[in-house]
Design a protein around this motif. Structure first.
Motif, PDB file in Angstrom:
ATOM      1  N   LYS A   9      13.813  17.406 -20.726  1.00 40.20           N
ATOM      2  CA  LYS A   9      13.059  18.012 -21.824  1.00 40.20           C
ATOM      3  C   LYS A   9      12.679  19.428 -21.423  1.00 40.20           C
ATOM      4  O   LYS A   9      12.262  19.667 -20.281  1.00 40.20           O
ATOM      5  CB  LYS A   9      11.830  17.166 -22.151  1.00 40.20           C
ATOM      6  N   ALA A  46      12.759   7.023 -19.991  1.00 36.87           N
ATOM      7  CA  ALA A  46      11.336   7.018 -20.408  1.00 36.87           C
ATOM      8  C   ALA A  46      11.335   7.725 -21.752  1.00 36.87           C
ATOM      9  O   ALA A  46      12.221   8.547 -22.015  1.00 36.87           O
ATOM     10  CB  ALA A  46      10.462   7.764 -19.414  1.00 36.87           C
ATOM     11  N   ASP A  47      10.393   7.424 -22.600  1.00 36.10           N
ATOM     12  CA  ASP A  47      10.304   8.133 -23.886  1.00 36.10           C
ATOM     13  C   ASP A  47       9.982   9.606 -23.626  1.00 36.10           C
ATOM     14  O   ASP A  47       9.094   9.913 -22.822  1.00 36.10           O
ATOM     15  CB  ASP A  47       9.200   7.460 -24.725  1.00 36.10           C
ATOM     16  N   GLN A 134       6.849   8.961 -34.139  1.00 33.98           N
ATOM     17  CA  GLN A 134       7.655   9.584 -35.202  1.00 33.98           C
ATOM     18  C   GLN A 134       9.123   9.126 -35.168  1.00 33.98           C
ATOM     19  O   GLN A 134       9.779   9.058 -36.225  1.00 33.98           O
ATOM     20  CB  GLN A 134       7.577  11.111 -35.111  1.00 33.98           C
ATOM     21  N   CYS A 135       9.619   8.782 -34.014  1.00 34.28           N
ATOM     22  CA  CYS A 135      11.044   8.451 -33.906  1.00 34.28           C
ATOM     23  C   CYS A 135      11.333   6.992 -34.253  1.00 34.28           C
ATOM     24  O   CYS A 135      12.498   6.568 -34.229  1.00 34.28           O
ATOM     25  CB  CYS A 135      11.559   8.803 -32.517  1.00 34.28           C
ATOM     26  N   HIS A 141      19.210  14.142 -36.762  1.00 38.48           N
ATOM     27  CA  HIS A 141      19.356  15.210 -35.773  1.00 38.48           C
ATOM     28  C   HIS A 141      20.706  15.876 -35.981  1.00 38.48           C
ATOM     29  O   HIS A 141      21.654  15.236 -36.457  1.00 38.48           O
ATOM     30  CB  HIS A 141      19.358  14.665 -34.337  1.00 38.48           C
ATOM     31  N   CYS A 187      19.542   8.583 -26.917  1.00 38.75           N
ATOM     32  CA  CYS A 187      20.580   9.483 -26.401  1.00 38.75           C
ATOM     33  C   CYS A 187      21.173   8.927 -25.106  1.00 38.75           C
ATOM     34  O   CYS A 187      22.347   9.171 -24.804  1.00 38.75           O
ATOM     35  CB  CYS A 187      20.078  10.915 -26.258  1.00 38.75           C
ATOM     36  N   GLU A 188      20.388   8.130 -24.353  1.00 38.36           N
ATOM     37  CA  GLU A 188      20.927   7.499 -23.143  1.00 38.36           C
ATOM     38  C   GLU A 188      22.061   6.536 -23.510  1.00 38.36           C
ATOM     39  O   GLU A 188      23.132   6.539 -22.896  1.00 38.36           O
ATOM     40  CB  GLU A 188      19.836   6.718 -22.408  1.00 38.36           C
ATOM     41  N   THR A 218      17.880  17.290 -29.887  1.00 34.94           N
ATOM     42  CA  THR A 218      17.141  18.451 -30.397  1.00 34.94           C
ATOM     43  C   THR A 218      17.360  19.606 -29.431  1.00 34.94           C
ATOM     44  O   THR A 218      17.910  19.425 -28.346  1.00 34.94           O
ATOM     45  CB  THR A 218      15.618  18.150 -30.466  1.00 34.94           C
ATOM     46  N   SER A 220      15.384  20.863 -27.566  1.00 24.57           N
ATOM     47  CA  SER A 220      14.599  20.760 -26.331  1.00 24.57           C
ATOM     48  C   SER A 220      14.764  19.426 -25.604  1.00 24.57           C
ATOM     49  O   SER A 220      14.013  19.160 -24.668  1.00 24.57           O
ATOM     50  CB  SER A 220      13.113  20.993 -26.648  1.00 24.57           C
TER      51      SER A 220
HETATM   52  N1  LIG Z   1      14.364   8.779 -23.610  1.00 26.47           N
HETATM   53  C1  LIG Z   1      14.404   9.017 -24.924  1.00 26.47           C
HETATM   54  N2  LIG Z   1      13.258   9.259 -25.595  1.00 26.47           N
HETATM   55  C2  LIG Z   1      13.305   9.541 -26.912  1.00 26.47           C
HETATM   56  C3  LIG Z   1      14.549   9.562 -27.590  1.00 26.47           C
HETATM   57  C4  LIG Z   1      15.735   9.268 -26.877  1.00 26.47           C
HETATM   58  O1  LIG Z   1      16.864   9.236 -27.429  1.00 26.47           O
HETATM   59  N3  LIG Z   1      15.616   9.000 -25.543  1.00 26.47           N
HETATM   60  N4  LIG Z   1      14.575   9.946 -28.894  1.00 26.47           N
HETATM   61  C5  LIG Z   1      13.483  10.260 -29.556  1.00 26.47           C
HETATM   62  C6  LIG Z   1      13.533  10.737 -30.974  1.00 26.47           C
HETATM   63  O2  LIG Z   1      14.806  10.545 -31.545  1.00 26.47           O
HETATM   64  C7  LIG Z   1      13.056  12.221 -31.173  1.00 26.47           C
HETATM   65  O3  LIG Z   1      13.459  12.788 -32.399  1.00 26.47           O
HETATM   66  C8  LIG Z   1      13.441  13.219 -30.110  1.00 26.47           C
HETATM   67  O4  LIG Z   1      12.412  13.378 -29.177  1.00 26.47           O
HETATM   68  P1  LIG Z   1      11.149  14.382 -29.334  1.00 26.47           P
HETATM   69  O5  LIG Z   1      10.468  14.434 -28.026  1.00 26.47           O
HETATM   70  O6  LIG Z   1      10.351  14.021 -30.521  1.00 26.47           O
HETATM   71  O7  LIG Z   1      11.918  15.745 -29.568  1.00 26.47           O
HETATM   72  P2  LIG Z   1      11.379  17.087 -30.200  1.00 26.47           P
HETATM   73  O8  LIG Z   1      12.287  18.151 -29.699  1.00 26.47           O
HETATM   74  O9  LIG Z   1      11.299  16.951 -31.687  1.00 26.47           O
HETATM   75  O10 LIG Z   1       9.965  17.207 -29.536  1.00 26.47           O
HETATM   76  P3  LIG Z   1       8.687  18.025 -29.901  1.00 26.47           P
HETATM   77  O11 LIG Z   1       7.908  17.982 -28.628  1.00 26.47           O
HETATM   78  O12 LIG Z   1       8.045  17.305 -31.054  1.00 26.47           O
HETATM   79  O13 LIG Z   1       9.139  19.418 -30.265  1.00 26.47           O
HETATM   80  C9  LIG Z   1      12.160  10.105 -28.959  1.00 26.47           C
HETATM   81  N5  LIG Z   1      12.174   9.809 -27.569  1.00 26.47           N
END
Ligand SMILES: Nc1nc2c(c(=O)[nH]1)N=C([C@H](O)[C@H](O)COP(=O)(O)OP(=O)(O)OP(=O)(O)O)CN2
Length: 230
Positions: A9, A46-47, A134-135, A141, A187-188, A218, A220
């Motif tokens: 991230k 991890a999320d 939210q996810c 995407h 995505c993993e 995304t 990021s």
């Molecule tokens: N380990 C993972 N964690 C998360 C995944 C994933 O695929 N693997 N996916 C999501 C959601 O699909 C989400 O849309 C993407 O993550 P998020 O952190 O919300 O991304 P952003 O760039 O939109 O983050 P901001 O910090 O809000 O800008 C969630 N987790």
């Protein structure tokens, strides 16, 4: 499938610093990389949401600051060291235990060279996230898929095999990924699936022993699978 998963991230901040008597201002990117040889049940290292405290810390301490005032060593490595220590001390144990690296770079984000990445637009939702995340809702995407040549380093992507690029665009663009796949489309899991797709085909130039596939949901975030499919 054997191998290893990594997720990353990116957090941006704007700052200045003085190094060797020279003051320079930059747009900085801090990349937090987590790595594991096993996923949680729903398919996460991890999320990404678990890294939200890092953003709060960066916004509070590094963003729009004179870095010499806030870290002992304002070089890229010194800032990375500060964030590594902060993450180890403040993130939940389940996350800090899989922290692989923190990297810092300066400048604008570069677009991948032509032919090395495919973007496709798709919808998904994810199981296994905390209530209200939210996810967990239907969302979309512009996915970006590429094959980073250098694994965990800043990726130098290689050209995508045309059959793989075609599979991504004609097979997945416009789709609901939960309907296409039997797995929770993190995505993993997607990176693992694409690695398997490539390994099952005899594609020139693809060495599945060292193959790494990266999927970015995304601007990021990214997740990747490295290694030989079982
Ligand atoms: N380990 C993972 N964690 C998360 C995944 C994933 O695929 N693997 N996916 C999501 C959601 O699909 C989400 O849309 C993407 O993550 P998020 O952190 O919300 O991304 P952003 O760039 O939109 O983050 P901001 O910090 O809000 O800008 C969630 N987790």
């Amino acid at each position: 499938m054997s191998g290893k998963w990594r997720i990353g991230k990116l957090f941006r901040f704007e700052a200045t610093r003085e190094l060797s008597g020279r003051r320079d201002g930059h747009s900085f990117t801090a990349e937090i990389v987590l790595a594991s040889e096993a996923l949680t049940g729903p398919g996460f290292v991890a999320d990404f949401g678990e890294l939200a405290p890092v953003k709060k810390h960066i916004d509070a301490v590094l963003d729009h600051r004179m870095l010499n005032d806030v870290v002992p060593d304002p070089s890229d490595e010194g800032i990375a060291e500060h964030l590594r220590g902060w993450a180890r001390d403040h993130l939940p144990a389940a996350v800090s235990s899989v922290l692989q690296d923190v990297r810092i770079r300066t400048g604008r984000t570069m677009s991948p060279p032509a032919g090395t990445a495919v973007d496709f637009g798709a919808t998904h939702w994810l199981e296994g996230l905390p209530p209200g995340h939210q996810c967990g809702h239907h969302h979309g995407h512009t996915y970006r898929v590429f094959l980073p040549a250098s694994g965990p380093e800043w990726p130098a992507p290689v050209n995508l095999p045309p059959s793989f690029a075609d599979y991504l665009t004609s097979g997945l663009d416009g789709q609901v990924l939960n309907d296409v796949f039997a797995f929770n489309p993190t995505c993993e899991h997607l990176a693992e699936h694409f690695a398997k797709w490539l390994a099952e085909r005899d594609i020139a130039g693809i060495d599945e022993e060292v193959l790494t596939v990266r999927v970015s949901e995304t601007e990021s975030t990214w997740g990747e699978h490295e290694g030989r499919p079982a």
